[in-house]
Design a protein around this motif. Structure first.
Motif, PDB file in Angstrom:
ATOM      1  N   VAL A  67       0.952  -1.295  -0.021  1.00  0.00           N
ATOM      2  CA  VAL A  67       0.055   0.046   0.232  1.00  0.00           C
ATOM      3  C   VAL A  67       0.821   1.161   0.120  1.00  0.00           C
ATOM      4  CG1 VAL A  67      -1.481   1.496   1.244  1.00  0.00           C
ATOM      5  CG2 VAL A  67      -2.010  -1.010   1.145  1.00  0.00           C
ATOM      6  N   LEU A  78      -1.184   8.188   2.081  1.00  0.00           N
ATOM      7  CA  LEU A  78      -2.010   7.029   1.650  1.00  0.00           C
ATOM      8  C   LEU A  78      -3.155   7.801   0.994  1.00  0.00           C
ATOM      9  CD1 LEU A  78      -2.055   4.565   4.570  1.00  0.00           C
ATOM     10  CD2 LEU A  78      -0.667   4.582   2.702  1.00  0.00           C
ATOM     11  N   ALA A 114      -4.972   5.998  -2.299  1.00  0.00           N
ATOM     12  CA  ALA A 114      -6.523   5.688  -2.014  1.00  0.00           C
ATOM     13  C   ALA A 114      -7.316   6.256  -3.378  1.00  0.00           C
ATOM     14  CB  ALA A 114      -6.921   5.797  -0.596  1.00  0.00           C
ATOM     15  N   THR A 163      -4.361  -2.243  -2.162  1.00  0.00           N
ATOM     16  CA  THR A 163      -4.905  -1.010  -2.012  1.00  0.00           C
ATOM     17  C   THR A 163      -6.625  -1.248  -2.381  1.00  0.00           C
ATOM     18  OG1 THR A 163      -3.033  -0.139  -3.413  1.00  0.00           O
ATOM     19  CG2 THR A 163      -5.184   1.045  -3.483  1.00  0.00           C
ATOM     20  N   VAL A 202      -8.718   0.123   0.793  1.00  0.00           N
ATOM     21  CA  VAL A 202      -9.082   1.442   1.120  1.00  0.00           C
ATOM     22  C   VAL A 202      -9.828   2.114   0.020  1.00  0.00           C
ATOM     23  CG1 VAL A 202      -7.093   1.938   2.633  1.00  0.00           C
ATOM     24  CG2 VAL A 202      -6.769   2.173  -0.007  1.00  0.00           C
ATOM     25  N   ALA A 203      -9.650   1.692  -1.398  1.00  0.00           N
ATOM     26  CA  ALA A 203     -10.337   2.358  -2.407  1.00  0.00           C
ATOM     27  C   ALA A 203     -11.879   1.591  -2.610  1.00  0.00           C
ATOM     28  CB  ALA A 203      -9.645   1.840  -3.718  1.00  0.00           C
ATOM     29  N   VAL A 208      -9.730  10.988   4.383  1.00  0.00           N
ATOM     30  CA  VAL A 208      -9.781  10.420   3.007  1.00  0.00           C
ATOM     31  C   VAL A 208     -11.114  10.160   2.280  1.00  0.00           C
ATOM     32  CG1 VAL A 208      -8.951   8.654   1.551  1.00  0.00           C
ATOM     33  CG2 VAL A 208      -7.572   9.155   3.228  1.00  0.00           C
TER      34      VAL A 208
END
Length: 414
Positions: A34, A233, A237, A309, A312-313, A369
């Protein structure tokens, strides 16, 4: 080449180019941790901005050329040569600066500087082939690039550092660049090579670069800035989430590129605006359906796409899907404005690009985020609303069909 064949080749070329960029990010996500993918995404974001600036400065003015005479052929040669030269100078400066800076991100940026003439030169050749009415050659070059990029990244194993991935990705289009150079030389041999006009004041690319800067690069650089001063991050993301919506970017670009000539066949202005509004509804619905499909993907399938990833995406999919639906409406609104009065679009780009940056920063402060992703949606929503409000005002100020008005009653530029 027949018009229908040319359009199909152009759309296919745009799709292959977009697919290559998507697969590069997917491959990097699967090959990286990540943290490393966040670094790779930051460097790739820098490349994306430079690619947009290059296209705005040399590519967009080039495709406005008409005919296949010596002037047009010379402009194609000059645009590609100027792009390669400028990329080499800028890349050398970037590499020299990053050579003095420690860290994995700096090493990846150094590699980007070294490969910049290859990736930007190959892209400039695509514009040249389009201007020369040879989109099939651009498609051939991009297919070769796609095969080379996938072949190069496919040899890597998990844990490859960002600098190595940037180097492999950036050097792999070299065969496509050489092929494009040979084909372009065959088509433009003997045409004059003029670079100075591109540096003169008033060059059309300067205006297009400003529009790109306020319309696209501002939000991307703000994401990069938040990642630098806040959570690194964030870049990975948001980049991972937007990668999943890559096919919609192809649709938006195709609508922008081929919308005006197709809609221009409609004689009545009101009908053209209605057709543009219908296109906005179709694209926004497509964005919603695509977001739903992605949200329903099993975690296993998502991890096969984006690796670590994905976790988080995936949390950003509702916000990013809403953003793309708003972008669809805004893109078609700008398309309608360009048909009604193209002088009105720059002010909207400036004001609402800054608004989007403010929403992005505010969302990050409030909700991290996820808040930043919803901030991007609010910015796109406000921009879409402003474009269509402006379209409605222009329509009200236009005379009805068959009704004569004096020159003083016509709308003036803002």
């Amino acid at each position: 080449m027949r018009a229908r064949t040319a359009v199909l080749c152009s759309v296919a070329d745009q799709g292959v180019a977009a697919l290559t960029n998507i697969l590069v990010l997917v491959a990097a996500a699967r090959l990286s941790t990540v943290a490393d993918f966040a670094r790779f995404s930051a460097v790739y974001l820098v490349f994306t901005v430079l690619l947009g600036v290059s296209g705005a400065y040399t590519g967009q003015p080039l495709v406005l050329k008409r005919g296949a005479g010596e002037e047009t052929r010379g402009a194609c040669r000059s645009a590609v040569a100027f792009t390669v030269s400028a990329a080499a100078a800028l890349g050398a400066l970037l590499a020299a600066v990053c050579l003095l800076v420690p860290g994995d991100t700096a090493r990846a940026l150094l590699m980007l500087g070294l490969v910049l003439p290859v990736v930007l030169g190959q892209d400039a050749a695509r514009y040249a082939f389009s201007t020369l009415q040879q989109p099939h050659l651009a498609l051939l070059s991009d297919l070769l690039r796609l095969a080379c990029v996938l072949g190069a990244l496919g040899t890597q194993v998990y844990g490859a550092p960002p600098a190595r991935l940037i180097a492999l990705w950036g050097l792999s289009p070299l065969p496509a660049l050489l092929l494009s150079a040979a084909l372009l030389h065959r088509s433009t041999a003997g045409a004059p090579l003029l670079l100075r006009p591109m540096l003169r004041r008033g060059h059309l690319g300067q205006r297009f670069t400003v529009e790109f800067g306020v319309g696209n690069a501002t939000s991307q650089l703000s994401v990069l800035g938040l990642g630098a001063v806040g959570n690194p991050l964030l870049v990975g993301a948001l980049r991972g989430a937007t990668t999943l919506f890559g096919p919609l970017n192809v649709l938006f670009t195709s609508a922008t590129s081929f919308g005006p000539p197709l809609l221009g066949r409609i004689a009545d202005e009101r009908s053209r605006v209605r057709a543009t509004a219908a296109l906005a509804a179709v694209l926004a619905t497509t964005a919603g359906v695509w977001a739903t499909v992605l949200a329903l993907l099993p975690d296993r399938a998502g991890r096969q796409l984006l690796g670590e990833t994905w976790s988080v995406a995936a949390a950003l999919l509702p916000a990013t899907g809403s953003q793309y639906a708003a972008m669809a409406v805004g893109t078609c609104g700008l398309l309608a404005l360009r048909m009604l009065d193209p002088r009105t679009t720059l002010a909207i780009q400036v004001v609402f690009s800054l608004t989007t940056v403010a929403f992005l920063a505010g969302g990050y402060v409030v909700g991290g985020v996820l808040g930043a992703a919803w901030g991007l949606f609010l910015g796109s929503l406000c921009k879409a609303a402003a474009t269509w409000i402006r379209v409605a005002r222009l329509r009200r100020r236009r005379p009805a069909p068959g009704r004569a008005v004096s020159a003083d009653a016509l709308p003036s530029a803002p």
